[in-house]
Motif scaffolding. Structure first.
Motif, mmCIF file in Angstrom:
data_model
loop_
_atom_site.group_PDB
_atom_site.id
_atom_site.type_symbol
_atom_site.label_atom_id
_atom_site.label_comp_id
_atom_site.label_asym_id
_atom_site.label_seq_id
_atom_site.Cartn_x
_atom_site.Cartn_y
_atom_site.Cartn_z
ATOM 1 N N SER A 1 33.012 15.156 -40.106
ATOM 2 C CA SER A 1 33.139 15.337 -38.663
ATOM 3 C C SER A 1 32.181 14.431 -37.905
ATOM 4 N N LEU A 2 31.004 14.178 -38.452
ATOM 5 C CA LEU A 2 30.058 13.279 -37.802
ATOM 6 C C LEU A 2 30.699 11.911 -37.560
ATOM 7 N N PHE A 3 31.331 11.349 -38.573
ATOM 8 C CA PHE A 3 31.927 10.025 -38.425
ATOM 9 C C PHE A 3 33.179 10.059 -37.545
ATOM 10 N N HIS A 4 33.946 11.153 -37.616
ATOM 11 C CA HIS A 4 35.110 11.268 -36.738
ATOM 12 C C HIS A 4 34.670 11.350 -35.269
ATOM 13 N N VAL A 5 33.632 12.131 -35.001
ATOM 14 C CA VAL A 5 33.133 12.263 -33.629
ATOM 15 C C VAL A 5 32.618 10.921 -33.123
ATOM 16 N N ILE A 6 31.870 10.214 -33.951
ATOM 17 C CA ILE A 6 31.340 8.909 -33.556
ATOM 18 C C ILE A 6 32.476 7.932 -33.268
ATOM 19 N N LEU B 1 23.914 -5.896 -22.259
ATOM 20 C CA LEU B 1 24.864 -4.788 -22.306
ATOM 21 C C LEU B 1 24.366 -3.660 -21.423
ATOM 22 N N SER B 2 25.292 -2.956 -20.795
ATOM 23 C CA SER B 2 24.938 -1.755 -20.058
ATOM 24 C C SER B 2 24.546 -0.662 -21.048
ATOM 25 N N PHE B 3 24.008 0.438 -20.518
ATOM 26 C CA PHE B 3 23.609 1.524 -21.417
ATOM 27 C C PHE B 3 24.793 2.065 -22.208
ATOM 28 N N PRO B 4 25.961 2.355 -21.570
ATOM 29 C CA PRO B 4 27.114 2.784 -22.382
ATOM 30 C C PRO B 4 27.519 1.742 -23.411
ATOM 31 N N GLY B 5 27.392 0.465 -23.065
ATOM 32 C CA GLY B 5 27.727 -0.582 -24.019
ATOM 33 C C GLY B 5 26.779 -0.584 -25.204
ATOM 34 N N ARG B 6 25.487 -0.378 -24.948
ATOM 35 C CA ARG B 6 24.510 -0.331 -26.048
ATOM 36 C C ARG B 6 24.760 0.868 -26.948
ATOM 37 N N VAL B 7 25.103 1.998 -26.329
ATOM 38 C CA VAL B 7 25.405 3.194 -27.123
ATOM 39 C C VAL B 7 26.626 2.960 -27.997
ATOM 40 N N SER B 8 27.676 2.366 -27.417
ATOM 41 C CA SER B 8 28.895 2.102 -28.177
ATOM 42 C C SER B 8 28.623 1.134 -29.324
ATOM 43 N N LYS B 9 27.866 0.098 -29.056
ATOM 44 C CA LYS B 9 27.560 -0.887 -30.102
ATOM 45 C C LYS B 9 26.727 -0.256 -31.214
ATOM 46 N N PHE B 10 25.749 0.562 -30.833
ATOM 47 C CA PHE B 10 24.928 1.231 -31.840
ATOM 48 C C PHE B 10 25.778 2.141 -32.720
ATOM 49 N N MET B 11 26.681 2.900 -32.095
ATOM 50 C CA MET B 11 27.568 3.776 -32.859
ATOM 51 C C MET B 11 28.411 2.990 -33.848
ATOM 52 N N GLY B 12 28.969 1.872 -33.375
ATOM 53 C CA GLY B 12 29.804 1.064 -34.259
ATOM 54 C C GLY B 12 29.020 0.478 -35.416
ATOM 55 N N TRP C 1 26.133 1.568 -36.663
ATOM 56 C CA TRP C 1 25.640 2.628 -37.543
ATOM 57 C C TRP C 1 26.754 3.162 -38.434
ATOM 58 N N SER C 2 27.926 3.378 -37.841
ATOM 59 C CA SER C 2 29.049 3.896 -38.616
ATOM 60 C C SER C 2 29.475 2.897 -39.694
ATOM 61 N N SER C 3 29.532 1.619 -39.351
ATOM 62 C CA SER C 3 29.927 0.602 -40.332
ATOM 63 C C SER C 3 28.940 0.537 -41.492
ATOM 64 N N LYS C 4 27.674 0.735 -41.198
ATOM 65 C CA LYS C 4 26.634 0.623 -42.222
ATOM 66 C C LYS C 4 26.630 1.816 -43.169
ATOM 67 N N TYR C 5 26.838 3.018 -42.627
ATOM 68 C CA TYR C 5 26.614 4.223 -43.421
ATOM 69 C C TYR C 5 27.877 4.959 -43.845
ATOM 70 N N TYR C 6 29.046 4.547 -43.350
ATOM 71 C CA TYR C 6 30.267 5.296 -43.651
ATOM 72 C C TYR C 6 30.560 5.324 -45.155
ATOM 73 N N THR C 7 30.638 4.171 -45.787
ATOM 74 C CA THR C 7 30.960 4.126 -47.213
ATOM 75 C C THR C 7 29.906 4.796 -48.073
ATOM 76 N N PRO C 8 28.598 4.522 -47.873
ATOM 77 C CA PRO C 8 27.588 5.245 -48.671
ATOM 78 C C PRO C 8 27.630 6.755 -48.462
ATOM 79 N N ALA C 9 27.892 7.193 -47.229
ATOM 80 C CA ALA C 9 27.942 8.632 -46.968
ATOM 81 C C ALA C 9 29.093 9.286 -47.713
#
Length: 290
Positions: A122-127, A161-172, A174-182
């Motif tokens: 659910s964490l990755f789906h929500v992100i 980047l705007s704040f929403p843009g930075r948040v979106s980029k960070f989410m993307g 982070w998810s790309s980095k940790y999805y497969t190991p998780a």
């Protein structure tokens, strides 16, 4: 699943965008996963301090899982059909498998270790939904910002980047980095931790005797249909081989433990081979039909 386009959303007010968003089934799929994430987190926070309140969060987390998996299954297959072809499609769908598993855990006395895989999923789906749908819906300029930032990174000149843009980029990122190991670690957790916990609980009469065989049927299906689950079994086997069999095991490991493990391991290997043979034949038939 249908969702409003960013172009249309840019012409609407924030409240109108939210109304449009709530008209999609995917929004309620996201709500279900958000419930799993938040209630699962609260369950593990509250669990050391008492059963009653923690169990409330436990049951609500699984209700959220049932909601999300039901939505995605219905959107995929539509109304139920009374024929074998439809049933077969359901049986081999991992969403159906996890729906049934969530229902099983919801109807039993809470088992602490079972909830963690659902929370991770659910964490990755929500992100993913928040980054790809919710943020662009509320801040339509973010998509263009991210595209410009990626082009600027390629040229070596970072773009603001705007704040929403930075948040979106960070989410993307982070998810790309940790999805497969998780997912890899979740597979090991499902095979080793939950399986061992259920067996130990059944032996000590802490969990229902029906729980291990039903869960092992779930693992059997996952083994046949999921490469990550087979990889998890291999990792667990490699760890146990190293810990319990010579020449790598400690001299303090009793011989009877090694012998028992080897018999159990070889027995499970035979079961795995028996599972994979029909599964392999089925994939070959499907490829021929294509």
């Amino acid at each position: 699943m249908a969702q409003p386009t960013n172009q249309r959303a840019s012409r609407l007010s924030t409240s109108e965008r939210l109304v449009e968003l709530t008209k999609t089934a995917q929004f309620y799929w996201w709500i279900g996963h958000l419930v799993v994430l938040l209630c699962g987190f609260m369950y593990y926070i509250k669990r050391p301090f008492g059963w009653k309140e923690a169990n409330w969060y436990y049951s609500k987390a699984y209700m959220g899982a049932l909601m999300s998996y039901t939505i995605v299954i219905y959107k995929t297959y539509g109304p139920p059909q009374l024929n074998l072809a439809f049933l077969h499609r359901l049986v081999v769908d991992e969403n159906v498998e996890y729906l049934l598993l969530a229902f099983l855990w919801l109807t039993m006395k809470p088992i602490m270790v079972t909830l963690l895989p659902f929370v991770v999923f659910s964490l990755f789906h929500v992100i993913t939904y928040t980054r790809s749908t919710l943020i662009p819906m509320l801040f339509p300029q973010v998509t263009a910002e991210i595209q410009r930032a990626r082009q600027a990174e390629q040229s070596g000149t970072p773009a603001p980047l705007s704040f929403p843009g930075r948040v979106s980029k960070f989410m993307g990122d982070w998810s790309s980095k940790y999805y497969t190991p998780a997912l890899s670690e979740v597979g090991v957790w499902e095979v080793a931790v939950i399986g061992a916990w259920l067996v130990l609980g059944a032996v000590t009469f802490q969990t229902p005797l029906v729980a291990p065989p039903l869960y092992f049927q779930f693992l059997r299906m996952r083994y046949a249909l999921s490469a990550p689950t087979r990889a998890a079994f291999r990792r667990v086997r490699a760890f146990l081989d190293k810990s319990l069999t010579p020449p790598t095991c400690s001299a303090s490991v009793p011989g009877v433990v090694t012998d028992t493990y080897i018999r159990a391991r070889d027995f499970l290997i035979k079961i795995g081979e028996a599972i994979m043979d029909p599964a392999t034949q089925q994939r070959q038939r499907q490829q021929q039909q294509r």
